[in-house]
Motif scaffolding. Structure first.
Motif, short mmCIF file in Angstrom:
data_model
loop_
_atom_site.label_atom_id
_atom_site.label_comp_id
_atom_site.label_asym_id
_atom_site.label_seq_id
_atom_site.Cartn_x
_atom_site.Cartn_y
_atom_site.Cartn_z
N SER A 187 18.31 15.00 15.04
CA SER A 187 19.18 14.47 14.00
C SER A 187 18.57 14.71 12.61
N MET A 188 19.37 15.28 11.72
CA MET A 188 18.91 15.51 10.35
C MET A 188 18.63 14.19 9.65
N LEU A 189 19.44 13.15 9.96
CA LEU A 189 19.23 11.84 9.35
C LEU A 189 17.88 11.26 9.76
N VAL A 190 17.56 11.37 11.05
CA VAL A 190 16.26 10.87 11.53
C VAL A 190 15.12 11.60 10.86
N ARG A 191 15.27 12.93 10.74
CA ARG A 191 14.22 13.70 10.07
C ARG A 191 14.05 13.25 8.63
N ALA A 192 15.16 13.10 7.92
CA ALA A 192 15.10 12.73 6.50
C ALA A 192 14.47 11.35 6.33
N ILE A 193 14.87 10.39 7.16
CA ILE A 193 14.33 9.03 7.06
C ILE A 193 12.82 9.03 7.31
N ASN A 194 12.40 9.75 8.35
CA ASN A 194 10.98 9.74 8.68
C ASN A 194 10.14 10.51 7.67
N TYR A 195 10.67 11.62 7.14
CA TYR A 195 9.93 12.33 6.09
C TYR A 195 9.69 11.40 4.91
N ASN A 196 10.74 10.67 4.51
CA ASN A 196 10.61 9.77 3.37
C ASN A 196 9.68 8.60 3.69
N TYR A 197 9.68 8.19 4.95
CA TYR A 197 8.73 7.14 5.34
C TYR A 197 7.30 7.65 5.25
N TYR A 198 7.09 8.91 5.62
CA TYR A 198 5.76 9.51 5.49
C TYR A 198 5.34 9.53 4.02
N TYR A 199 6.30 9.84 3.13
CA TYR A 199 5.96 9.84 1.69
C TYR A 199 5.52 8.45 1.26
N SER A 200 6.22 7.42 1.75
CA SER A 200 5.87 6.05 1.35
C SER A 200 4.49 5.67 1.89
N LEU A 201 4.14 6.14 3.09
CA LEU A 201 2.81 5.88 3.63
C LEU A 201 1.74 6.55 2.78
N ASN A 202 2.01 7.78 2.35
CA ASN A 202 1.05 8.46 1.47
C ASN A 202 0.88 7.70 0.16
N ALA A 203 2.01 7.20 -0.39
CA ALA A 203 1.93 6.42 -1.62
C ALA A 203 1.12 5.14 -1.40
N TRP A 204 1.31 4.52 -0.23
CA TRP A 204 0.56 3.30 0.05
C TRP A 204 -0.93 3.58 0.20
N LEU A 205 -1.29 4.73 0.78
CA LEU A 205 -2.70 5.09 0.91
C LEU A 205 -3.35 5.29 -0.46
N LEU A 206 -2.57 5.77 -1.43
CA LEU A 206 -3.10 5.88 -2.78
C LEU A 206 -3.27 4.50 -3.41
N LEU A 207 -2.29 3.62 -3.19
CA LEU A 207 -2.36 2.29 -3.77
C LEU A 207 -3.41 1.42 -3.09
N CYS A 208 -3.48 1.51 -1.76
CA CYS A 208 -4.37 0.65 -1.00
C CYS A 208 -5.03 1.45 0.12
N PRO A 209 -6.09 2.17 -0.19
CA PRO A 209 -6.71 3.05 0.82
C PRO A 209 -7.62 2.29 1.78
N TRP A 210 -7.09 1.27 2.42
CA TRP A 210 -7.92 0.46 3.30
C TRP A 210 -7.80 0.90 4.75
N TRP A 211 -6.59 1.30 5.17
CA TRP A 211 -6.38 1.75 6.54
C TRP A 211 -6.42 3.27 6.58
N LEU A 212 -7.59 3.81 6.89
CA LEU A 212 -7.79 5.25 6.90
C LEU A 212 -8.14 5.71 8.31
N CYS A 213 -7.68 6.92 8.65
CA CYS A 213 -7.89 7.43 10.00
C CYS A 213 -8.13 8.93 9.92
N PHE A 214 -9.03 9.45 10.78
CA PHE A 214 -9.33 10.88 10.75
C PHE A 214 -8.18 11.72 11.28
#
Length: 634
Positions: free
Chosen positions: A198-225
């Motif tokens: 589903s294109m909608l599922v892809r779009a939602i998850n890509y944007n969720y990944y962007y938000s996770l990246n933004a959160w890692l910049l704001l609060c880099p506490w949960w880091l994983c290799f």
């Protein structure tokens, strides 16, 4: 030109501290942040990128090098803007140098090419002072006086944009000629959203990944290799609460972009544009917008965007500080304390994280609390435990990795290997059979399956498994070695020798294959051939004590006692506590007639291994002979 110099200094201001003190301060803070890991081990993919890499280990610094040349390219373009109205071709030289540095950045890491886009945005929107809102208004009202928008205010803009476009196109063409256009082959576990139907599922998850990246910049506490293999479950409907993160991200981004493009305050507009450009443009290659990437979240791709984030954060705190200083002086102190607190917390987090990268055990275990659903995390913890000899704990983590990802063939292969060593052959065969069923070209699993089948006396199946492994990996010396062992068990001596010879051709330092050839030729009475093979092997691996031992045995049987003795003594010097070395040297002395030396080494051998029946028997024969000689003398 003086106005441009002032503009550049205003947009990218110099440090408040003197340059030397500023550099020393930054250097000191960097040392503090990473001091715990300077003497650490090479961990995770360092093994392939640095330790085992024969082309260049510098690949391990790809992100650092890309960032270095990215920033140099940007600074070079700033220099071009300063030189624009001087006589000669100074500005053209700096633009071309900027393009060249951008190309070098791309060769280090693909996202380095995005510096050319940043340069264009910087030139048009920041230096050119283009007011997008004003431009749109004039276009909508068909106002012909567009030169007042600032677009044409910069000298040579069209020429510089042409150079950037041509340079970028040329760099991408060269990259295409060298590496081709075919994208790397990624699997669903690497980036599950990109495989969603589903294109909608892809779009939602890509944007969720962007938000996770933004959160890692704001609060880099949960880091994983590693963030793959189920670390971040897919969002499959808009009813998932995590959609809130998407809304928050775009609310903030749209607000910043509107301010950057449409604010009446020119200075604010230009600072925000540069900050957003540094934040967004380098991230675009990792966004899945242009092509599929092989990861869900990768902290390394935030290295360059973090510069834009720091610029935006600094600007925001600066505005807040000025606002509170004018009206509420105590609150200004509170803002300053808050900023210092953030710097301290992030420095502390950096110190903790650098400590986790000291060795693989700390690194892998730190990921368990962050990504407990990540099969690769459990796999790496298990592998680390297995390397340390803790097989029981390793089995537990390997089983969990397979449970989390039932198609994780590497975990199945490693688990099967451990079970094979523990003589749990039936389960090992089941796991390895499943692994090659899931991935038919998995050569290592085919070889290990062959070893298990050989142990189960299923010789025909074992031979077929070895042959399949070699079909999928032509240059596989270890597989040829194991195939040779199978043939030796079946008394197919010629086939065994040929297999071991293939192993040594592919890997001249394959000591086990050389040794087995010497031993087989020795045991079949081909002493001359065994001696020739042993000498050839020692020329290639001159310090291998096991080869010295095997060749010494052959030479002793050929009555070349002096040379045999020398090799035995060299082998014993390398490994003085190996009982068989002393025992066989004693046999040599026994044959040679040096009975006192034979007695000495028999006794050393029996001290090291009291249960060696052959040595006991030979020692008994020697003692009886010595007693008989004593009686005759009396």
């Amino acid at each position: 030109m003086a106005e441009w110099d002032a503009d550049l200094d205003h947009i990218i201001p110099s440090s408040i501290l003197p340059p030397l003190w500023a550099k020393l301060l930054v250097g000191f803070v960097s040392l503090v942040c990473f001091a715990r890991s300077y003497d650490g081990d090479f961990v995770f993919d360092d093994s392939e990128a640095v330790v085992n890499n024969k082309v260049a280990a510098v690949v391990g610094c790809a992100d650092l090098l890309a960032a270095l040349f990215f920033l140099l390219s940007f600074l070079g373009y700033c220099k071009a803007l300063r030189e624009t109205n001087k006589e000669g071709t100074h500005s053209t030289f700096w633009v071309l140098l900027s393009i060249l540095l951008g190309a070098v950045a791309m060769l280090c890491k693909e996202q380095g090419i995005t510096v050319l886009g940043l340069n264009a945005v910087f030139d048009i929107l920041v230096i050119g002072k283009l007011n997008v809102l004003e431009l749109v208004r004039k276009v909508l009202h068909k106002d012909r006086s567009l030169e007042n928008t600032g677009m044409l205010r910069t000298e040579g803009l069209l020429f510089r944009m042409s150079l950037l476009a041509l340079g970028g196109t040329g760099v991408l063409y060269v990259r295409w000629k060298i590496m081709g256009t075919g994208p790397p082959a990624f699997t669903e576990v690497d980036n599950p959203a990109s495989f969603a139907s589903s294109m909608l599922v892809r779009a939602i998850n890509y944007n969720y990944y962007y938000s996770l990246n933004a959160w890692l910049l704001l609060c880099p506490w949960w880091l994983c290799f590693d963030w793959s293999m189920g670390c971040i479950p897919l969002i499959k409907s808009v009813g998932d609460w995590r959609v809130i993160a998407l809304a928050a991200l775009w609310f903030c981004l749209i607000g910043l972009i509107c301010q950057a493009l449409c604010s009446e305050d020119s200075h604010k507009r230009r600072i925000l544009t540069l900050g957003l450009g540094l934040l967004i443009i380098p991230f675009l290659p990792a966004s899945n917008l242009f092509f599929r990437v092989g990861f869900v979240v990768a902290e390394r791709v935030l290295y360059l965007p973090s510069a834009g984030y720091c610029m935006l954060l600094t600007f925001g705190f600066g505005v807040l500080s000025k606002h509170t200083k004018k009206r509420y002086w105590p609150r200004a102190k509170l803002v300053a304390a808050f900023v210092l607190g953030i710097l301290f917390i992030n420095t502390l987090r950096c110190v903790i994280r650098s400590g986790e990268w000291r060795n693989e055990e700390q690194l892998f275990r730190s990921a368990l609390s962050v990504c407990p659903l990540n099969a690769k995390v459990h796999y790496n913890v298990g592998k680390n435990l297995a390397d340390k000899g803790n097989q029981t704990a390793a089995i537990r983590y390997y089983r969990e990795a397979v449970r989390l990802n039932p198609k994780y063939v590497h975990a199945m292969n490693n688990l099967g290997n451990i079970l094979k060593e523990r003589n749990e052959l039936q389960e090992a065969e089941e796991l390895l059979s499943l692994a090659v069923q899931i991935q038919p070209d998995f050569a290592a699993a085919w070889m290990n399956l062959g070893i298990v089948q050989n142990s189960l006396k299923r010789f025909q199946a074992a031979e077929q498994s070895y042959r399949t492994a070699i079909k999928h990996r032509r240059k596989y010396p270890d597989c040829y070695y194991n195939l040779g062992r199978l043939y030796a068990d079946l008394n197919r001596h010629v086939d065994a020798l040929n297999a071991w010879r293939n192993a040594t051709v592919l890997k001249p330092e394959h000591s086990l294959a050389w040794n087995n050839m010497i031993i087989l030729l020795d045991s079949t009475g081909n002493l001359a051939q065994a001696e020739a093979v042993g000498r050839e092997a020692l020329e290639l691996i001159p310090n291998d004590h096991s080869l010295m031992f095997s060749l010494a045995n052959v030479l002793g049987k050929s009555q070349k006692y002096k040379e045999s003795e020398a090799l035995f003594l060299k082998a014993i010097k390398a490994h003085p506590n190996t009982a068989s070395y002393h025992g066989n040297l004693a046999v040599l002395y026994h044959r040679w007639g040096h009975l006192d030396l034979a007695k000495k080494h028999y006794e050393i051998s029996l001290r090291l291994d009291p249960m060696a029946s052959g040595t006991k028997e030979n020692y008994g024969l020697l003692r009886r002979k010595l007693e008989q000689m004593q009686k005759k003398n009396i």
